[in-house]
Design a protein around this motif. Structure first.
Motif, PDB file in Angstrom:
ATOM      1  N   TYR A 132      92.563  -7.128  87.975  1.00 22.87           N
ATOM      2  CA  TYR A 132      93.293  -5.634  88.420  1.00 22.87           C
ATOM      3  C   TYR A 132      92.223  -4.672  87.849  1.00 22.87           C
ATOM      4  N   VAL A 133      91.802  -3.334  88.501  1.00 25.83           N
ATOM      5  CA  VAL A 133      91.141  -2.474  88.234  1.00 25.83           C
ATOM      6  C   VAL A 133      91.773  -1.114  88.601  1.00 25.83           C
ATOM      7  N   ASP A 134      91.852  -0.359  87.633  1.00 28.02           N
ATOM      8  CA  ASP A 134      92.000   1.127  87.679  1.00 28.02           C
ATOM      9  C   ASP A 134      91.364   2.021  87.290  1.00 28.02           C
ATOM     10  N   PRO A 135      90.264   2.327  88.287  1.00 25.80           N
ATOM     11  CA  PRO A 135      89.100   3.237  87.621  1.00 25.80           C
ATOM     12  C   PRO A 135      89.497   4.609  87.086  1.00 25.80           C
ATOM     13  N   ALA A 136      88.859   5.324  86.182  1.00 23.71           N
ATOM     14  CA  ALA A 136      88.970   6.516  85.651  1.00 23.71           C
ATOM     15  C   ALA A 136      88.567   7.323  86.850  1.00 23.71           C
ATOM     16  N   LEU A 172      95.689 -13.461  85.142  1.00 26.25           N
ATOM     17  CA  LEU A 172      95.430 -12.073  85.594  1.00 26.25           C
ATOM     18  C   LEU A 172      94.665 -11.609  84.501  1.00 26.25           C
ATOM     19  N   ILE A 173      93.479 -10.656  84.716  1.00 24.11           N
ATOM     20  CA  ILE A 173      92.715  -9.894  84.095  1.00 24.11           C
ATOM     21  C   ILE A 173      92.478  -8.447  84.301  1.00 24.11           C
ATOM     22  N   ASP A 174      93.126  -7.730  83.648  1.00 24.33           N
ATOM     23  CA  ASP A 174      93.115  -6.215  83.614  1.00 24.33           C
ATOM     24  C   ASP A 174      91.868  -5.682  82.883  1.00 24.33           C
ATOM     25  N   LEU A 175      90.817  -5.166  83.916  1.00 25.61           N
ATOM     26  CA  LEU A 175      89.574  -4.614  83.199  1.00 25.61           C
ATOM     27  C   LEU A 175      89.650  -3.223  82.701  1.00 25.61           C
ATOM     28  N   TYR A 212      94.046  -8.383  78.857  1.00 24.88           N
ATOM     29  CA  TYR A 212      94.026  -6.867  78.838  1.00 24.88           C
ATOM     30  C   TYR A 212      92.885  -6.459  78.251  1.00 24.88           C
ATOM     31  N   VAL A 213      91.887  -5.875  78.863  1.00 27.47           N
ATOM     32  CA  VAL A 213      90.712  -5.337  78.340  1.00 27.47           C
ATOM     33  C   VAL A 213      90.717  -3.859  78.331  1.00 27.47           C
ATOM     34  N   GLU A 214      90.364  -3.016  77.218  1.00 28.95           N
ATOM     35  CA  GLU A 214      90.167  -1.676  77.142  1.00 28.95           C
ATOM     36  C   GLU A 214      89.186  -1.261  75.920  1.00 28.95           C
ATOM     37  N   ARG A 215      88.332  -0.401  76.332  1.00 25.67           N
ATOM     38  CA  ARG A 215      87.412   0.174  75.270  1.00 25.67           C
ATOM     39  C   ARG A 215      87.987   0.836  73.894  1.00 25.67           C
ATOM     40  N   GLN A 216      89.234   1.775  74.362  1.00 26.99           N
ATOM     41  CA  GLN A 216      89.591   2.414  73.131  1.00 26.99           C
ATOM     42  C   GLN A 216      90.440   1.656  72.153  1.00 26.99           C
TER      43      GLN A 216
END
Length: 396
Positions: free
Chosen positions: A162-166, A94-97, A117-121
């Motif tokens: 999985y993508v949850d766009p802002a 699973l990759i959560d972008l 899990y990928v997150e910019r902050q």
């Protein structure tokens, strides 16, 4: 006093009042402590299993308000589980972008051998790493970086993505068009399905799902997820062979799931007179959003009251109808004399208007009826273009 002691001592108190105590506790990082207290208070109802775990860290208020609830996160996990086709084995990756607070990721990743899990902050990455360890998700890999860059770097990995766009612009205002979300999944959709066996996209329930399906040409499933009859999110499932299948529609409200397909059909013309009907049915919020009224008519053998009423009637009680169910007490035209007779003794009622010339407040003022009670009045327009007020009580 330590920060932890301060939080435990005051965790049930009003955060706004606690803010005034900052001068009395100079050694306490008050903004962080208040985030933890406020976060725990929200988690009690939104994430009850997390609220019971000592040491969980909560992000600033806006992230807590925007994160998924436990129910909707568990629903996504159930979708992932269904994708296993009943094998009982965990899926590979699973990759959560768009990691965020990590609620969805934490529930979904349990079905996978490995999860990224990928997150910019950075601060959200730190929180996610801490909480995932507490939850026992030691197979999860937290990466601080841009999700789109990570997608571009993927080579031959047939993962579930999985993508949850802002859904807010640079000024913090809400956006509803799919192209205005970040990242732009329309622009990325070809690459997403090339590098994933399945793509799950979470969008605002305010979005026009028909337009989203048209722009994202690989959609196989549309899920509208409601909690207590309030639409919370829209989920789109994409895979590369989508064009070989019709789109399947899932209308979810708590534990009730109505499944149908995106197939055109005509609304049945009223086979019984509205005056003869004994039961009234109002579909739940997810069905209202999807708009699968023709399928409702066919599946439950009910009749539509009017072209745009989205209310249904029958002579028989239907226990498993996906929505609210009412016994019809009486039906009145909008004639003043008839209304006075049919509503005699009714001083309080819950009023709903559907395809009717007056708003709820206008009708309540006209009828001189207070809000509440156990009487329900549905004001609508029937097939014959006549206005009708249907006076009901909820089925037990």
């Amino acid at each position: 006093m330590t920060v932890s002691e301060f939080i435990n001592l005051h965790k049930s108190e009003d955060v706004r009042q606690l803010a005034f105590l900052a001068a009395k506790f100079p050694d306490i990082d008050m903004p962080w402590a208040l985030d933890q207290i406020r976060g725990w208070q929200i988690a009690r109802s939104k994430l009850p299993s997390w609220a019971e775990i000592e040491g969980m860290i909560y992000p600033p208020h806006i992230s807590m308000e925007q994160c998924s609830s436990e129910f909707t996160a568990m629903y996504k996990a159930s979708v992932c589980e269904r994708l296993q086709n009943g094998s009982g084995d965990r899926m590979p990756l699973l990759i959560d972008l768009t990691g965020g607070f990590g609620v969805d990721f934490s529930f979904m990743c349990r079905n996978f051998e490995k999860a990224v899990y990928v997150e910019r902050q950075q601060h959200l990455c730190d929180i996610a790493k801490h909480n995932l360890d507490l939850l026992g998700m030691h197979h999860a890999d937290v990466k601080c970086g841009d999700g789109v860059d990570y997608l571009h770097s993927m080579k031959g990995k047939k993962a579930v993505i999985y993508v949850d766009p802002a859904r807010r612009d640079i000024n913090g205002a809400k956006t509803y068009a799919i192209e205005d979300c970040t990242p732009d999944v329309v622009e990325l959709c070809d690459e997403l399905v090339e590098k994933a066996s399945v793509v799950i996209i979470k969008l605002s329930p305010m979005l026009d799902w028909h337009a989203a399906v048209e722009k994202l040409k690989y959609v196989t499933e549309v899920h509208v997820v409601s909690v207590d009859n309030e639409c919370k999110e829209l989920l789109l499932i994409m895979c590369k062979d989508a064009q070989q299948h019709s789109v399947k529609l899932f209308c979810v409200n708590n534990e009730d799931v109505f499944i149908t397909t995106q197939e055109p059909s005509n609304v049945a013309v009223l086979p019984i007179s509205i005056d003869e009907a004994k039961c009234l049915y109002e579909p739940n919020a997810s069905i209202m959003k999807i708009g699968c009224f023709n399928q409702i008519v066919s599946r439950y053998n009910v009749s539509s009251i009017g072209k745009n009423s989205h209310l249904f009637i029958s002579n028989d009680k239907i226990d498993d109808f996906p929505g609210r169910r009412f016994h019809i007490m009486s039906i009145s035209s909008f004639n003043k004399k008839e209304l006075k007779q049919k509503l005699k003794g009714v001083e309080q009622a819950n009023i709903t208007v559907r395809n009717f010339p007056l708003s709820t407040d206008q009708l309540r003022k006209r009828l001189k009826i207070k809000d509440g009670g156990d009487i329900y009045i549905f004001a609508t327009t029937a097939w014959n273009e006549q206005h009708a007020l249907i006076i009901c009580k909820k089925m037990m």
